[in-house]
Write a protein that holds these residues in place. Structure first.
Motif, PDB file in Angstrom:
ATOM      1  N   PRO A  77      10.435   5.160 -10.048  1.00 49.36           N
ATOM      2  CA  PRO A  77      10.845   3.868 -10.609  1.00 49.36           C
ATOM      3  C   PRO A  77       9.751   3.147 -11.391  1.00 49.36           C
ATOM      4  O   PRO A  77      10.064   2.351 -12.274  1.00 49.36           O
ATOM      5  CB  PRO A  77      11.254   3.056  -9.372  1.00 49.36           C
ATOM      6  N   THR A  78       8.474   3.419 -11.098  1.00 47.55           N
ATOM      7  CA  THR A  78       7.410   2.719 -11.813  1.00 47.55           C
ATOM      8  C   THR A  78       6.926   3.466 -13.049  1.00 47.55           C
ATOM      9  O   THR A  78       6.072   2.959 -13.781  1.00 47.55           O
ATOM     10  CB  THR A  78       6.206   2.438 -10.886  1.00 47.55           C
ATOM     11  N   ALA A  79       7.466   4.657 -13.298  1.00 44.03           N
ATOM     12  CA  ALA A  79       7.116   5.401 -14.508  1.00 44.03           C
ATOM     13  C   ALA A  79       8.310   5.564 -15.436  1.00 44.03           C
ATOM     14  O   ALA A  79       8.156   5.939 -16.595  1.00 44.03           O
ATOM     15  CB  ALA A  79       6.551   6.781 -14.146  1.00 44.03           C
ATOM     16  N   SER A  80       9.493   5.279 -14.957  1.00 51.29           N
ATOM     17  CA  SER A  80      10.733   5.523 -15.684  1.00 51.29           C
ATOM     18  C   SER A  80      10.896   4.596 -16.886  1.00 51.29           C
ATOM     19  O   SER A  80      10.400   3.470 -16.905  1.00 51.29           O
ATOM     20  CB  SER A  80      11.919   5.315 -14.731  1.00 51.29           C
ATOM     21  N   THR A  81      11.654   5.057 -17.874  1.00 53.57           N
ATOM     22  CA  THR A  81      12.061   4.188 -18.979  1.00 53.57           C
ATOM     23  C   THR A  81      13.062   3.141 -18.496  1.00 53.57           C
ATOM     24  O   THR A  81      13.306   2.150 -19.179  1.00 53.57           O
ATOM     25  CB  THR A  81      12.706   5.002 -20.113  1.00 53.57           C
ATOM     26  N   GLY A  82      13.662   3.356 -17.314  1.00 54.14           N
ATOM     27  CA  GLY A  82      14.688   2.454 -16.791  1.00 54.14           C
ATOM     28  C   GLY A  82      14.182   1.093 -16.384  1.00 54.14           C
ATOM     29  O   GLY A  82      14.973   0.158 -16.232  1.00 54.14           O
ATOM     30  N   GLY A  83      12.881   0.935 -16.179  1.00 55.89           N
ATOM     31  CA  GLY A  83      12.315  -0.382 -15.967  1.00 55.89           C
ATOM     32  C   GLY A  83      12.675  -1.044 -14.664  1.00 55.89           C
ATOM     33  O   GLY A  83      12.892  -2.261 -14.601  1.00 55.89           O
ATOM     34  N   ALA A  84      12.728  -0.282 -13.577  1.00 52.92           N
ATOM     35  CA  ALA A  84      13.083  -0.867 -12.289  1.00 52.92           C
ATOM     36  C   ALA A  84      11.976  -1.761 -11.755  1.00 52.92           C
ATOM     37  O   ALA A  84      10.798  -1.551 -12.014  1.00 52.92           O
ATOM     38  CB  ALA A  84      13.367   0.241 -11.274  1.00 52.92           C
ATOM     39  N   VAL A 128      12.134  -2.175   0.969  1.00 51.09           N
ATOM     40  CA  VAL A 128      11.858  -2.056  -0.461  1.00 51.09           C
ATOM     41  C   VAL A 128      12.930  -1.188  -1.111  1.00 51.09           C
ATOM     42  O   VAL A 128      13.256  -0.107  -0.616  1.00 51.09           O
ATOM     43  CB  VAL A 128      10.458  -1.466  -0.716  1.00 51.09           C
ATOM     44  N   ILE A 129      13.492  -1.696  -2.203  1.00 48.41           N
ATOM     45  CA  ILE A 129      14.532  -0.991  -2.963  1.00 48.41           C
ATOM     46  C   ILE A 129      14.182  -1.080  -4.441  1.00 48.41           C
ATOM     47  O   ILE A 129      13.793  -2.147  -4.932  1.00 48.41           O
ATOM     48  CB  ILE A 129      15.923  -1.622  -2.726  1.00 48.41           C
ATOM     49  N   ALA A 130      14.315   0.012  -5.160  1.00 48.08           N
ATOM     50  CA  ALA A 130      14.120   0.009  -6.616  1.00 48.08           C
ATOM     51  C   ALA A 130      15.388  -0.513  -7.276  1.00 48.08           C
ATOM     52  O   ALA A 130      16.475   0.044  -7.060  1.00 48.08           O
ATOM     53  CB  ALA A 130      13.792   1.411  -7.115  1.00 48.08           C
ATOM     54  N   THR A 131      15.258  -1.594  -8.060  1.00 48.91           N
ATOM     55  CA  THR A 131      16.459  -2.224  -8.614  1.00 48.91           C
ATOM     56  C   THR A 131      16.284  -2.666 -10.058  1.00 48.91           C
ATOM     57  O   THR A 131      15.173  -2.827 -10.562  1.00 48.91           O
ATOM     58  CB  THR A 131      16.855  -3.486  -7.804  1.00 48.91           C
ATOM     59  N   GLU A 132      17.434  -2.914 -10.671  1.00 55.26           N
ATOM     60  CA  GLU A 132      17.493  -3.650 -11.923  1.00 55.26           C
ATOM     61  C   GLU A 132      17.430  -5.145 -11.594  1.00 55.26           C
ATOM     62  O   GLU A 132      17.202  -5.539 -10.451  1.00 55.26           O
ATOM     63  CB  GLU A 132      18.792  -3.317 -12.669  1.00 55.26           C
TER      64      GLU A 132
END
Length: 346
Positions: A104-111, A202-206
């Protein structure tokens, strides 16, 4: 022998120190509290930690985050020593291999990394659970979320690896405290801990999606409105095996408990109704090969009721709740809950 591993830099005054951190790229774009040795020592001493104790690692980056680095970034974020146990537990959760923080901290998704604090420590540290729950103005919520993000930027390599296309403000700091309600089990209990034990999940979210529903007179109408917001074709939640968070605002919560709906019943209802025909996705360009991998005729927003993290909170007045979509899939990043152990508040 110097007890600090981090470089020490002499500056003329605190304002010069703050500007130096901007120049070096050691901030999140906001001013920081200069981490003087005295302040860092206060943070570590509050938990009887030595600076070189390892909180966790990110194998993909060959990096470790030590207690010293955590303390430095907690000071920078504006934390008090009383906040540090939550920061440490949050970092332990983020660095747990199940969470897979590199994704989540490297993704293009921007979580963002959403921290949900539950248990007695919520009231003991004065977390906000009411008005402006996800907004500004409340030090405890904001500085704890910011400390975790800063530690990943400055010690966890996130600045180097982050490929975010858009991002959202929660990437600066995103910390939500759960309001304890007699009628509903709190998240710490749901995750297998005792009511008197405090936890951080902790949850990776938009970013949060606000839900406006002033007309609902029954739980079913309210929850169908929330379910409708959960099935947008543009979220990971309708495309993958993804967890999510739903925050029930006070006015909506009052309706649910008035009709004696338990937390589990709400989660079960949303699981069942947050779905859409998988053939709908053809109109959005999804391939038949993708649809063939989905059992049955429906695509659900969450793979199970347990993957839906349901939280009560927010100000009294106003017919609002929120849906916070997850990032990626459970194969990439699983929510992780840790006991806040370094505290007299356990």
């Amino acid at each position: 022998m110097n007890r600090w591993r981090s470089e020490q830099i002499k500056v003329g005054d605190l304002f010069e120190g703050m500007e130096l951190f901007f120049e070096k790229g050691w901030t999140d774009g906001l001013p920081i509290v200069p981490p003087t040795p005295h302040k860092v020592e206060e943070m570590l001493s509050s938990l009887s930690l030595t600076g070189q104790e390892v909180i966790g690692s990110i194998p993909e980056r060959n990096l470790q985050i030590t207690a010293e680095k955590a303390a430095i970034n907690a000071v920078m974020a504006g934390c008090l020593p009383a906040h540090f146990p939550v920061v440490i537990a949050g970092l332990e959760a983020v660095l747990d291999p199940r969470f897979g923080v590199h994704g989540p901290t490297a993704s293009t998704g921007g979580a963002s990394l959403l921290l949900i604090v539950s248990g007695p420590i919520v009231s003991q540290l004065g977390f906000n659970t009411g008005h402006n729950l996800l907004g500004p103005g409340h030090r405890t919520n904001l500085v704890i979320g910011r400390a975790v993000q800063l530690a990943l930027i400055n010690a966890g390599g996130t600045k180097e690896f982050d490929q975010t296309t858009l991002g959202h403000p929660g990437k600066i700091g995103f910390c939500l405290a759960e309001r304890e309600q007699e009628e509903w089990e709190t998240l710490n209990v749901e995750q297998g801990f005792r009511k008197e034990e405090s936890t951080v999940t902790v949850i990776a979210t938009e970013g949060p999606n606000q839900i406006y529903q002033p007309a609902a007179k029954t739980p079913e109408v309210l929850l169908r409105t929330i379910a409708d917001r959960m099935v947008s074709a543009g979220t990971f939640n309708i495309q993958r095996n993804t967890p999510c968070v739903v925050v029930i605002g006070d006015e909506h919560w009052q309706l649910l408990v008035q009709e004696k709906w338990s937390k589990q019943e709400v989660k079960d209802y949303l699981f069942e109704h947050a779905k859409r025909p998988k053939t709908d996705l053809l109109d959005f360009g999804f391939s038949s090969d993708y649809l063939a991998g989905i059992d049955g005729e429906w695509v659900r927003a969450v793979p199970s009721p347990e993957a839906l993290y349901l939280i009560a909170g927010g100000g009294k007045g106003g017919p609002f709740s929120a849906f916070i979509p997850g990032w990626g899939s459970l194969n990439q990043s699983q929510p992780v809950t840790k006991l806040i152990t370094h505290s007299g508040f356990v």
